[in-house]
Write an enzyme that holds these catalytic residues in place. Structure first.
Site, PDB file in Angstrom:
ATOM      1  N   SER A 718      10.121   5.781  11.517  1.00  0.00           N
ATOM      2  CA  SER A 718      10.937   4.618  11.197  1.00  0.00           C
ATOM      3  C   SER A 718      11.820   4.287  12.406  1.00  0.00           C
ATOM      4  CB  SER A 718      11.747   4.875   9.926  1.00  0.00           C
ATOM      5  OG  SER A 718      12.295   3.690   9.423  1.00  0.00           O
ATOM      6  N   ASP A 796       2.665   0.704   3.707  1.00  0.00           N
ATOM      7  CA  ASP A 796       4.102   0.929   3.880  1.00  0.00           C
ATOM      8  C   ASP A 796       4.819  -0.395   3.635  1.00  0.00           C
ATOM      9  OD1 ASP A 796       6.700   1.353   4.845  1.00  0.00           O
ATOM     10  OD2 ASP A 796       6.022   2.761   6.366  1.00  0.00           O
ATOM     11  N   HIS A 828       5.994   4.563   2.735  1.00  0.00           N
ATOM     12  CA  HIS A 828       7.097   5.015   3.584  1.00  0.00           C
ATOM     13  C   HIS A 828       7.822   6.214   2.987  1.00  0.00           C
ATOM     14  CE1 HIS A 828       9.584   4.118   7.060  1.00  0.00           C
ATOM     15  NE2 HIS A 828      10.652   4.390   6.339  1.00  0.00           N
TER      16      HIS A 828
END
Length: 851
Positions: A718, A796, A828
């Site tokens: 991320s 995601d 995610h």
């Protein structure tokens, strides 16, 4: 090569953990070797994770919590009976008793539940939350698309047979029921969300009633743009608000003995929000069923809009819910009164049930307004604007009871506590970062004195709100942080208990301070240093349970008794505590777990920096090792703490187990160091973090002399994936390889709530967006092969695969080499907690071959 099997065909003693790990460190590993290393590491850590209880609830001398029973992988509700005052059983652990039969079939999660789990970052399974009424001892939880309830009748052995049988709540709705809550004044009533509408059910009679009608029957989320009682995507993902409705804390009885109940709720309209289509697999790009569609507000685009409403229903004298449901809306909408406020971020009721409060946040997130709204401001029939203007003098008024402004950004807090025994009209305790660090304040509202304000844009809004005089008494201060999640207020003794990092930013402790204006504000720490604590306290402030750990010890859970006797030193009330029971004992971390070491140094930027180093098993001080710099580096996250790292850092243990040094550093931009420390990245994300990371890496390399600086990898997910890319762009001389998981590559493709907090909108800050975009620096990536590995899940829904796709397009144009791992069904949140075994093995193989 050894294939990782534990069987021994020759009847010899199997390899021990130590010899196996030493073998891994000293030889070239096959895919099966690496895969077995991943499984072994995860197995060791999973056993420790399953030991940890969570979601504590006190009820008298009984303590409930979630835990995984032996020989199971799913959470269920347990309890222990705590010894009374004066008794103690700290030496031995209390025996956990399951409340429920755990052999219930699990049918999987619906799409709504999966997405909520993503946003809450949940990795556990089974019962992950429950609601509980202390007065009736009723439990409520959802499982397998149904609501379930039961009542713990306590220690009556004649009537109590454990585990309790669970009653499935009958329903006319077959699909998922989300965000279920018991009514705080009648635990026979429960509300829940079904298909974006609020429903209520009577748990005793089975009667069910739909309260709102936002959904018109379509199952297509793109066609259904309005919801009731459901927080928007941005509110959930970026503002940590996962509910959109709140029960009134009081009920009202009319002359016919009909009891009316009210629920405050948020009606969200997403019709102006962009639609994003996510393809679940490359092969399914042409198949409609393989495409997920969402409303997703990219930076600079339209957000969802909100209206605050109240729904009222009644129960007649016979106990039946009446069919008539009344919906009330504000006579003057909030966006008319506060046109610069973009988001509804927090809401609730005042204790008397006669007013609600709402926190509003501006789009640039530099101005927060908290408004008290009397029930009289809500009307079943909204008059016309002409009627409102002509009778503006008689309109009920809203009060602005708190405001917060900053030139950086506002980090939200859950701390808002209205005193039930207020000495004036309204008093509440809340927190603010106005001093540069989050601290507690006691606010007193004096409506007889009005502060002057400039006229609002709207005449209608101008005459619907006023600003009473609000005085604020600061209860805590200093260069440290109060945790913004929860406080416990003992109004009888005028004490507030809170979590903070007063002694060190590496440890969180329980503190107490008096809010009595006649008493000196002396802060007392209650928990023992040397560990990181999380706390749950009972309702009468006589007991709390502390779940704590350190880098060298696994979690332990201890119940403490709070001494409520009036003890004072120099007229300052003192609180004493005593351990009375142990739920879980800590374990020293064995050598096979590679416990990290904390280090600190004075940064050249003038601040004290903190980091972790995890050395390999059988570490040789005279040897230099390949090194992984594990990075996040973004706001709202702190990686370096004195807490056990096996739960969230499974990957780091595996890497250290296989002979790598692992380094973690909290750079400028990370949290719990004050707003100005975090604010270094404002309008320049990707510009200061790598400099800090490299400085820390070079410091620890020099002081330990165990890092091979010619063999350093940078890795993160991320925001950490974003910085991994910038590490290879900015310092290819330091980082030989980069592994970027789900990286943000251009902030224009990320959501409004997060991105605009740090960068404002791209239409007005285009240069900052360009300078912070990885796509602007593609030509700076190395020309050598096998230095960049990209990893991303196709579905995601937080950092979309679009980010990696855009980067790949630019890499191809610039003739820059890369490696790519994609997962068709990887989201995610799942990736953050229970990482894919195949991904772990692929990453290890890439490191082994290229570092």
């Amino acid at each position: 090569m050894f294939d990782g099997s534990s069987d021994n065909e020759n009847g010899q003693t199997p390899l021990t953990m130590d010899s196996l790990l030493y073998y891994y460190m000293k030889t070239k590993r096959s895919w099966k070797d690496l895969q077995y290393a991943v499984r072994t590491s995860r197995s060791v850590q999973q056993k420790l994770i399953n030991r940890i209880p969570s979601n504590f609830t006190f009820s008298g001398d009984r303590l409930y919590f979630l835990a995984v029973p032996p020989n199971s992988r799913e959470n269920t509700i347990h309890y222990v009976d705590i010894p009374g005052h004066g008794a103690s059983c700290v030496g031995e652990c209390l025996e956990w008793q399951p409340l429920l039969d755990i052999n219930r079939p699990f049918v999987g999660y619906s799409k709504e539940e999966q997405l909520m789990r993503e946003r809450k970052r949940l990795g556990s399974f089974g019962i992950t939350s429950y609601d509980y009424c202390n007065m009736s001892r009723r439990f409520l939880f959802s499982s397998s698309n149904s609501l379930h309830t039961f009542i713990d009748i306590g220690k009556d052995k004649e009537n109590c047979q454990l585990p309790f049988s669970v009653h499935e709540v009958p329903s006319q709705t077959n699909d998922t029921k989300m965000d279920s809550k018991l009514c705080p004044i009648n635990s026979n009533l429960a509300a829940f969300i079904h298909h974006n509408d609020i429903w209520v059910t009577n748990l005793e009679t089975g009667q069910e009633l739909r309260l709102t009608h936002s959904n018109n029957g379509s199952t297509n989320p793109i066609e259904e743009t309005t919801s009731s009682g459901v927080a928007s995507f941005v509110a959930q993902e970026e503002f940590d608000r996962y509910t959109g409705y709140w029960w009134q804390p009081q009920c009202f009885i009319d002359e016919n003995k009909t009891i009316s109940y009210k629920i405050l709720y948020e009606e969200v309209d997403e019709s102006n929000v962009e639609v994003l289509n996510i393809v679940a697999s490359p092969e399914g790009a042409t198949q409609i069923s393989s495409v997920d569609s969402y409303r997703y507000p990219k930076a600079g685009s339209s957000n969802a809009t909100s209206k605050m409403k109240i729904v009222e229903f009644a129960i007649d004298q016979s106990g039946q819910m009446c069919d008539t449901v009344m919906v009330y809306q504000l006579m003057v909408p909030l966006d008319e009164i506060f046109p610069n406020m973009e988001y509804v971020v927090r809401a609730g009721w005042l204790p008397d049930g006669q007013s609600v409060w709402v926190q509003l946040l501006s789009r640039n997130q530099q101005h927060m307004t908290m408004v008290q709204i009397p029930l009289a401001c809500f009307s079943h029939i909204v008059p016309s604007e002409f009627d409102l203007i002509s009778s503006s003098d008689s309109l009920p008024l809203m009060k602005v009871i708190a405001e917060d402004t900053t030139d950086i950004w506002i980090n939200l807090s859950d701390i808002v506590y209205f005193l039930k025994n207020a000495t004036s009209e309204t008093q509440f305790i809340w927190s603010s970062e106005s001093s540069g660090h989050r601290h507690l304040y006691l606010a007193t509202v004096n409506s007889r004195h009005v502060m002057s304000r400039g006229r609002s844009r709207s005449f209608l809004g101008q005459n619907s709100v006023y600003y009473p005089l609000v005085t604020q008494q600061q209860l805590t201060d200093g260069d440290w942080e109060v945790d913004g999640k929860q406080i416990w207020v003992d109004e009888s003794r005028k004490l507030v208990y809170f979590m903070a990092t007063k002694e060190t930013p590496l440890e969180q402790h329980l503190y107490v301070v008096s809010y009595d204006d006649r008493v000196e504000k002396t802060i007392q720490r209650l928990t023992e240093p040397g560990a990181y604590h999380t706390i749950t306290m009972n309702e009468d402030f006589t007991k709390f349970v502390s779940l704590s750990s350190s880098v060298n010890e696994t979690h332990k859970a201890v119940v403490y008794q709070i001494d409520n006797d009036e003890v004072s030193v120099n007229n300052i009330p003192m609180v004493t505590i005593e351990p009375i029971a142990t739920l879980l004992k800590s374990e020293a971390i064995g050598a096979e777990s590679c416990p990290p070491e904390i280090f600190s140094y004075q940064s050249k930027q003038g601040h004290q920096a903190y980091g972790l180093i995890c050395k390999p098993l059988n570490f040789d001080p005279g040897e230099k090792y390949p090194t992984i710099l594990y990075v996040y580096g973004g706001p709202q996250v702190q990686l370096v703490t004195n807490s056990y790292k096996g739960v969230r850092f499974l990957r780091l243990h595996t890497l250290a187990m296989l002979g790598y040094v692992v380094v973690v550093i909290d750079s400028r931009g990370s949290s719990r160091r004050g707003l100005h420390f975090e604010g270094h990245i404002k309008n320049r994300m990707g510009k200061v973090e790598i400099e800090d990371q490299v400085e820390g890496l070079e410091y620890i390399a020099k002081t330990t002399n165990c890092i091979d600086m010619s063999r350093v990898a940078i890795h993160g997910w991320s925001y950490g994936g974003y910085l991994s890319l910038f590490g290879l762009i900015q310092r290819p001389d330091i980082f030989k390889v980069a592994i970027a998981g789900a990286p943000v590559t251009t902030w224009e493709a990320y959501d409004t709530g997060y991105t605009e907090r740090y960068m404002w909108i791209p239409q007005e800050n285009s240069r900052a967006y360009m300078m912070s975009s990885v796509l602007s620096y593609v030509n700076s990536f190395p020309d050598e092969e096998n230095r960049l590995l990209l990893v991303h899940g196709l579905i995601d829904e937080n950092v979309h695969f679009t980010h990696t796709s855009l980067l790949i397009n630019e890499l191809v144009k610039a003739c820059k080499p890369y490696r790519l791992i994609i997962y068709p069904n990887e989201r995610h949140g799942i990736r953050q907690t229970v990482s894919s075994e195949h991904y772990e093995t692929s990453m290890l193989s890439f490191l082994q071959n290229n570092l």
